[in-house]
Design a protein around this motif. Structure first.
Motif, PDB file in Angstrom:
ATOM      1  N   GLU A  65       0.825  -1.205   0.000  1.00 52.13           N
ATOM      2  CA  GLU A  65       0.000   0.000   0.000  1.00 52.13           C
ATOM      3  C   GLU A  65       0.865   1.264   0.000  1.00 52.13           C
ATOM      4  O   GLU A  65       0.535   2.238  -0.681  1.00 52.13           O
ATOM      5  CB  GLU A  65      -0.967  -0.001   1.189  1.00 52.13           C
ATOM      6  CG  GLU A  65      -2.114  -0.959   0.988  1.00 52.13           C
ATOM      7  CD  GLU A  65      -3.337  -0.650   1.844  1.00 52.13           C
ATOM      8  OE1 GLU A  65      -3.295   0.283   2.685  1.00 52.13           O
ATOM      9  OE2 GLU A  65      -4.354  -1.352   1.669  1.00 52.13           O
ATOM     10  N   ARG A  74      -2.444   4.861  -5.158  1.00 54.81           N
ATOM     11  CA  ARG A  74      -3.307   4.749  -3.989  1.00 54.81           C
ATOM     12  C   ARG A  74      -3.480   6.113  -3.333  1.00 54.81           C
ATOM     13  O   ARG A  74      -2.517   6.834  -3.137  1.00 54.81           O
ATOM     14  CB  ARG A  74      -2.693   3.762  -2.991  1.00 54.81           C
ATOM     15  CG  ARG A  74      -3.456   3.649  -1.688  1.00 54.81           C
ATOM     16  CD  ARG A  74      -2.917   2.543  -0.816  1.00 54.81           C
ATOM     17  NE  ARG A  74      -3.175   1.245  -1.419  1.00 54.81           N
ATOM     18  CZ  ARG A  74      -4.342   0.609  -1.359  1.00 54.81           C
ATOM     19  NH1 ARG A  74      -5.367   1.145  -0.737  1.00 54.81           N
ATOM     20  NH2 ARG A  74      -4.478  -0.578  -1.913  1.00 54.81           N
ATOM     21  N   PHE A  77      -5.519   4.455   2.579  1.00 52.27           N
ATOM     22  CA  PHE A  77      -4.965   3.206   3.090  1.00 52.27           C
ATOM     23  C   PHE A  77      -6.083   2.387   3.698  1.00 52.27           C
ATOM     24  O   PHE A  77      -6.948   2.921   4.393  1.00 52.27           O
ATOM     25  CB  PHE A  77      -3.867   3.507   4.118  1.00 52.27           C
ATOM     26  CG  PHE A  77      -2.693   4.208   3.500  1.00 52.27           C
ATOM     27  CD1 PHE A  77      -1.684   3.490   2.885  1.00 52.27           C
ATOM     28  CD2 PHE A  77      -2.611   5.588   3.501  1.00 52.27           C
ATOM     29  CE1 PHE A  77      -0.621   4.136   2.278  1.00 52.27           C
ATOM     30  CE2 PHE A  77      -1.546   6.246   2.909  1.00 52.27           C
ATOM     31  CZ  PHE A  77      -0.543   5.518   2.295  1.00 52.27           C
ATOM     32  N   THR A 135       0.529   7.307   6.380  1.00 48.84           N
ATOM     33  CA  THR A 135      -0.762   6.639   6.479  1.00 48.84           C
ATOM     34  C   THR A 135      -1.765   7.451   7.296  1.00 48.84           C
ATOM     35  O   THR A 135      -2.953   7.425   7.004  1.00 48.84           O
ATOM     36  CB  THR A 135      -0.617   5.221   7.052  1.00 48.84           C
ATOM     37  OG1 THR A 135       0.058   5.297   8.307  1.00 48.84           O
ATOM     38  CG2 THR A 135       0.182   4.343   6.119  1.00 48.84           C
TER      39      THR A 135
END
Length: 170
Positions: A65, A74, A77, A135
């Motif tokens: 990720e 991406r 997350f 994240t």
């Protein structure tokens, strides 16, 4: 029984970041230039009854990720995190997750979001204690005047992340 915390190194471009996870989720994403000893000290302080075990396999989904994020594929997350802090810190970290990809906000706006408008400095301290860089997107917080301010990962990385999101945002 001691808790096992798995760790691995995320190597992307010029950065090497130590990352770690508990059985509940990602608990640490380090800063560029941090050493294994820095990771070890951080874990011992927050998870004193634990042992560190290197396992790229255990961290593979998290590494994937993060690599996808760095490649602009991406935007969010999906894997769990295990962030531990005071109630105030956790409230700040949850507020950070509300900042959309490619957008920024100010420290004072975060303070307003958690209904503590006079706690701007405390907000900055809590953001600086975010254990999972990227994240939990503390890089999306800038000064009220639009200035790119401090970042545990360093200003070069913060500028890179903001530019990455601007290029790949809506």
């Amino acid at each position: 029984m001691k808790e096992t915390i798995n760790w691995a190194v995320l190597a992307y471009d010029k950065w090497h970041l130590y990352i770690a996870k508990t059985k509940k989720g990602l608990c640490y994403v380090g800063s560029p230039g941090q050493s294994y000893e820095d990771l070890e000290k951080w874990i011992q302080k927050r998870f004193p009854q634990s042992i560190l075990l290197e396992s790229e396999e255990a961290l593979h989904p998290y590494l994937t990720e993060l690599y996808e994020y760095f490649e602009g594929i991406r935007r969010t997350f999906s894997l769990p995190v295990d962030v531990r802090g005071t109630a105030f810190q956790v409230a700040i970290w949850e507020a950070l997750n509300q900042i959309p990809y490619g957008k920024t906000t100010s420290y004072s706006e975060i303070a307003r979001m958690i209904q503590r408008p006079t706690a701007v400095r405390a907000v900055g301290t809590a953001i600086g204690a975010n254990p999972v860089l990227i994240t939990v997107p503390c890089h999306r917080v800038i000064g009220k005047n639009g200035a790119i301010t401090g970042y545990r990962g360093g200003l070069e990385m913060k500028e890179f992340l903001l530019q990455l999101e601007t290029q790949n945002g809506d």
